[in-house]
Design an enzyme around this catalytic site. Structure first.
Site, mmCIF file in Angstrom:
data_model
loop_
_atom_site.group_PDB
_atom_site.id
_atom_site.type_symbol
_atom_site.label_atom_id
_atom_site.label_comp_id
_atom_site.label_asym_id
_atom_site.label_seq_id
_atom_site.Cartn_x
_atom_site.Cartn_y
_atom_site.Cartn_z
ATOM 1 N N SER A 242 43.460 38.051 51.521
ATOM 2 C CA SER A 242 42.889 39.394 51.460
ATOM 3 C C SER A 242 43.922 40.347 50.879
ATOM 4 O O SER A 242 45.048 39.952 50.558
ATOM 5 C CB SER A 242 42.474 39.865 52.860
ATOM 6 N N LYS A 243 43.548 41.612 50.755
ATOM 7 C CA LYS A 243 44.459 42.606 50.174
ATOM 8 C C LYS A 243 45.742 42.744 50.972
ATOM 9 O O LYS A 243 46.805 43.025 50.416
ATOM 10 C CB LYS A 243 43.762 43.964 50.072
#
Length: 467
Positions: A242-243
């Site tokens: 994920s980010k």
């Protein structure tokens, strides 16, 4: 002839997982002298945007992944309807009039009984006839595939090995929605058949779709491609990427100053290897790439390793190219590059010390405009004891031939005359001229900044010394 394809949906930017899939497809096609196709699956009309399409095209161009296309699914709607009509005529597909509410009620009943939610085939012609179901006048309808009731689907995944799924696990999936837009599983099969795709290389989140797609291939009498499902990429903590793990869009890496060749190299090593080779050229990747050495386990994304690899490429990059890449960062930071030393020379001096172009530009700022030292640095290095030596040094610099060697000689002479050690004068000098505590060699730094600018900065900073 090998033909591969990358088929992203333009509902967001191209991220690490998609870029790696595209790279594997591209490298495999190149390895075998084949063709790599880009196909934009833009049938999600609510979420697909032209901005996302452009981001995909920009990312592919920046990474250097050349392709045939791009092709767009929304340009092929007539073709999907034609194939669906054929399947209906051959009794391999049928119209279904079940409403969303009816299907949700069906699923709730199945879940209540502990069953797997699935379509029950109520609008198969023979079932509708038996139950006396009549198509409602003017009601929306979808086209469903008549999935085989018995037998099984077996295919040899080129990464995971043999996979078998019973047809009894599969229900009659929708091929065309009521608005005539194909579903993913139908559109992808028609496209791959029409484009003569020989190898489908994609993420392993598509493994469960493959048996359904194989049944559609068989219903159409088409030759099956070979399938290779690549394990996902995880963060260093083993969680889905994920980010927060640094998983940003491909173009964000360009904006942060990564080199495309470093990204290609790093993406290739996410789940594939050639011996112990960590760093290799695009040409070597094409020569070495195969499906046999794709790992069966998920890869782990390591931002520190990517930064290290980018640094290795920066060290080898032509200084003129680095200057061209760093210039926009410096201009955005208010620097007048034309008023300072040649940026290529600055890049040559700094590139061993940074991981990205952005860091290179940040480190180069003091060559183009003065930076005010922090109060802490001033307290630490601006002392009454050292002021006479700095003032003497400034006077001698005014008459020094401005080369690295002569600057060094002048500095040594002042150190000797004032009976100092090099760090005692070099640190205040560095802070006064650059505003930083750490720089490349002080003589090389001063030479590039230029005599007039050095003298000006020293004069201004001497005023900050205690009397």
């Amino acid at each position: 002839m090998v033909r591969t394809r990358f088929a992203p949906s333009p509902t967001g930017y191209l991220h690490i997982g998609g870029a790696r899939t595209a790279l594997f497809c591209w490298a495999f096609a190149k390895k075998h002298g084949g063709t790599f196709i880009l196909r934009i699956e833009d049938t999600d009309r609510e979420r697909s945007t032209q901005e996302s399409v452009q981001a995909i095209l920009d990312s592919m161009r920046w990474l250097g992944l050349d392709y045939e296309g791009p092709y767009y699914q929304m340009d092929r709607l007539d073709r999907y309807r034609e194939v669906a009509d054929r399947l209906i005529q051959e009794d391999k597909a049928y119209f279904c009039y079940a409403t969303r509410e009816e299907l949700e009620a069906l699923r709730e009943q199945q879940r209540a009984r502990g069953e797997k939610p699935r379509y029950d085939g109520r609008w198969r012609p023979e079932n509708a006839l038996r139950e006396g179901l009549m198509p409602p006048a003017g009601a929306p309808r979808v086209v469903r595939f008549r999935n085989p009731d018995h037998g099984e689907v077996t295919f040899n995944d080129l990464v995971k090995g043999p996979i078998t799924v019973s047809n009894e696990e599969l229900d009659d999936l929708v091929l065309l929605r009521a608005d005539g837009i194909p579903t993913y599983n139908f559109g992808v099969v028609v496209d791959d058949i029409d484009m003569d795709i020989t190898h489908v290389i994609r993420g392993d989140d598509h493994v469960n779709n493959t048996p359904r797609q194989i049944n559609i291939y068989r219903a159409l009498g088409a030759t099956l491609p070979k399938f290779a499902h690549v394990p996902m990429i995880l963060g260093q903590d083993g969680e889905r990427l994920s980010k927060r793990h640094g998983a940003v869009s491909v173009m964000q890496y360009r904006e942060e100053g990564y080199l495309p060749e470093a990204l290609v190299n790093y993406f290739a090593r996410l789940g594939w290897s050639h011996g112990d080779e960590e760093k290799f050229t695009r040409e070597q990747l094409i020569e070495w790439f195969d499906l046999e050495h794709i790992s069966k386990s998920p890869a782990r994304f390591d931002p520190q390793k990517l930064a290290w690899l980018n640094q290795q490429y920066l060290k080898e990059t032509d200084d003129a190219r680095l200057a061209e890449l760093a210039a926009p960062f410096l201009k955005a930071d208010g620097c007048d590059i034309a008023a300072g030393p040649p940026l290529a020379r600055v890049a040559a001096l700094l590139k061993e010390r940074v991981n990205t172009i952005e860091e290179l530009a940040d480190a180069a700022v003091y060559f183009y405009r003065p930076l005010e030292p922090s109060d802490d640095l001033k307290r630490q290095h601006y002392t009454a004891e050292i002021r006479p030596a700095i003032a003497d040094l400034r006077e001698r610099f005014a008459g020094t031939e401005w080369t690295r060697e002569k600057i060094n000689a002048t500095l040594k002479a002042v150190i000797a005359d004032h009976k100092l050690k090099l760090p005692k004068i070099a640190m205040p000098l560095r802070v006064m001229v650059t505003g930083e505590a750490q720089t490349p060699s002080i003589d090389a730094t001063l030479e590039l900044i230029g005599r007039d600018e050095v003298l000006s900065r020293l004069a201004r900073q001497l005023q900050a010394f205690p009397a």
